[in-house]
Design a protein around this motif. Structure first.
Motif, short mmCIF file in Angstrom:
data_model
loop_
_atom_site.label_atom_id
_atom_site.label_comp_id
_atom_site.label_asym_id
_atom_site.label_seq_id
_atom_site.Cartn_x
_atom_site.Cartn_y
_atom_site.Cartn_z
N LEU A 195 2.96 -0.68 4.13
CA LEU A 195 2.37 0.29 4.21
C LEU A 195 3.86 1.07 3.73
N TRP A 216 -1.06 -6.08 9.91
CA TRP A 216 -0.13 -4.42 9.17
C TRP A 216 1.89 -4.29 8.86
N SER A 276 5.56 4.18 4.63
CA SER A 276 5.15 5.17 6.14
C SER A 276 6.67 5.54 5.41
N LEU A 318 0.83 -1.18 0.09
CA LEU A 318 -0.05 0.15 -0.08
C LEU A 318 0.73 1.22 0.06
#
Ligand SMILES: NC(=O)c1ccc[n+]([C@@H]2O[C@H](COP(=O)([O-])OP(=O)(O)OC[C@H]3O[C@@H](n4cnc5c(N)ncnc54)[C@H](OP(=O)(O)O)[C@@H]3O)[C@@H](O)[C@H]2O)c1
Length: 287
Positions: free
Chosen positions: A102, A134, A104, A74
């Motif tokens: 993710l 996650w 980030s 993501l």
């Protein structure tokens, strides 16, 4: 026969996405790329990927791409898309058990990016409230950010930019992809908040010096003052709060180098790639 992992990569045609797609394919996954309609960069994606037209700004458009997916790599295009639709996107991802990696930011890691600035910390916060497995890849600046110097290097060789002495532990985007691929395809990475960095501390003006060595011609750095840099960033489309955050962070990094880690090596089993390696591979972008 064991079922192949099906992984969706969002923001797939940017700097990092094509690396993630290629490495997932190499690892044997079945890979889907979420691509905007008429995306001019779709040619960056390797053969073998399944293209799904969709838009993170229109959560329902993700349904076919998410149907049957086991994992999501993501990425949210923070500079070009606001996060109004992020809660609905995360809800759709969380509607069935999946792994999510993710991309980030180090800004979250060191507490500089609060949840309410609608950036990486916000999406971490949304994911933390779901039951998906996650992994957060809190990355430092990409080596590819140096592409921002390319125009000035081609046009004479003086790079005018703020805070040349800002010292970062920038990371090769292919290494960020490699950590994410491990997180999605291997057990043991759920719930981890990894600081993903390069192997060394390099000041911005030192990056330019290295590029000069690689290109075999002298390049020069000239500091742009803080306010002038801010004005230029905002004029180029940066949200003012991001411009302020980035410039304040760079000012801080002139006094104390950016925090780094050994995560790339620990997770992938090989050393993180240096800026010089990246520069040699991307030299043509500066010629
Ligand atoms: N660069 C850094 O130093 C850094 C540091 C920390 C974290 N990150 C994070 O790393 C991630 C990847 O960065 P990057 O440099 O690879 O990205 P990027 O080059 O900015 O690419 C953004 C991608 O998102 C696509 N996109 C734009 N709007 C979209 C939408 N509405 N729906 C779906 N896709 C859309 C773009 O498609 P088009 O090509 O058609 O525009 C492009 O493929 C980002 O989430 C960024 O926040 C970056």
């Amino acid at each position: 026969m064991t079922k192949r992992n099906v992984v969706l990569v969002t923001a797939a045609t940017g700097n990092l996405g094509p690396h993630a797609v290629r490495q997932l394919l190499d690892a044997g996954a079945s890979v889907r790329a979420l691509v905007l309609k008429d995306d001019p960069n779709v040619g960056r994606l390797p053969k073998g990927v399944e293209i799904h037209i969709g838009n993170l700004g229109d959560p329902d458009s993700l349904d076919p791409a998410l149907d049957g997916a086991d994992g999501v790599f993501l990425m949210w295009p923070f500079f070009t898309l606001n996060v109004n639709t992020a809660p609905a996107v995360v809800q759709k991802i969380a509607a069935r058990p999946r792994r999510v990696a993710l991309v980030s930011s180090v800004g979250v890691h060191i507490g500089l990016e609060p949840i309410d600035n609608n950036c990486h910390a916000y999406i971490e916060h949304l994911l933390e409230r779901t039951s998906v497995s996650w992994t957060f890849l809190r990355t430092t600046g990409f080596h590819a950010n140096a592409l921002g110097f390319a125009g000035q290097i081609r046009d004479g060789g003086v790079v005018r930019f703020p805070y040349g002495a800002a010292t970062r532990t920038s990371v090769d985007e292919s290494d960020v992809a490699a950590v994410g691929v491990k997180a999605l395809l291997e057990d043991g990475h759920g719930g981890r908040k990894y600081l993903v960095s390069g192997p060394e501390e390099v000041a911005q003006r030192e990056q330019v010096r290295i590029l000069g060595e690689v290109l075999a011609r002298p390049l020069f750095w000239e500091d742009v003052e803080h306010q002038a840099a801010r004005d230029a960033m905002v004029a180029a489309g940066w949200p003012p709060s991001y411009a302020d955050g980035a410039l304040d962070y760079f000012a801080m990094l002139t006094k104390k180098p950016e925090v780094g880690s050994k995560v790339v090596e620990e997770v992938t089993g090989r050393p993180a790639r240096t800026f010089r390696q990246w520069a040699m591979e991307h030299a043509n972008a500066f010629r």
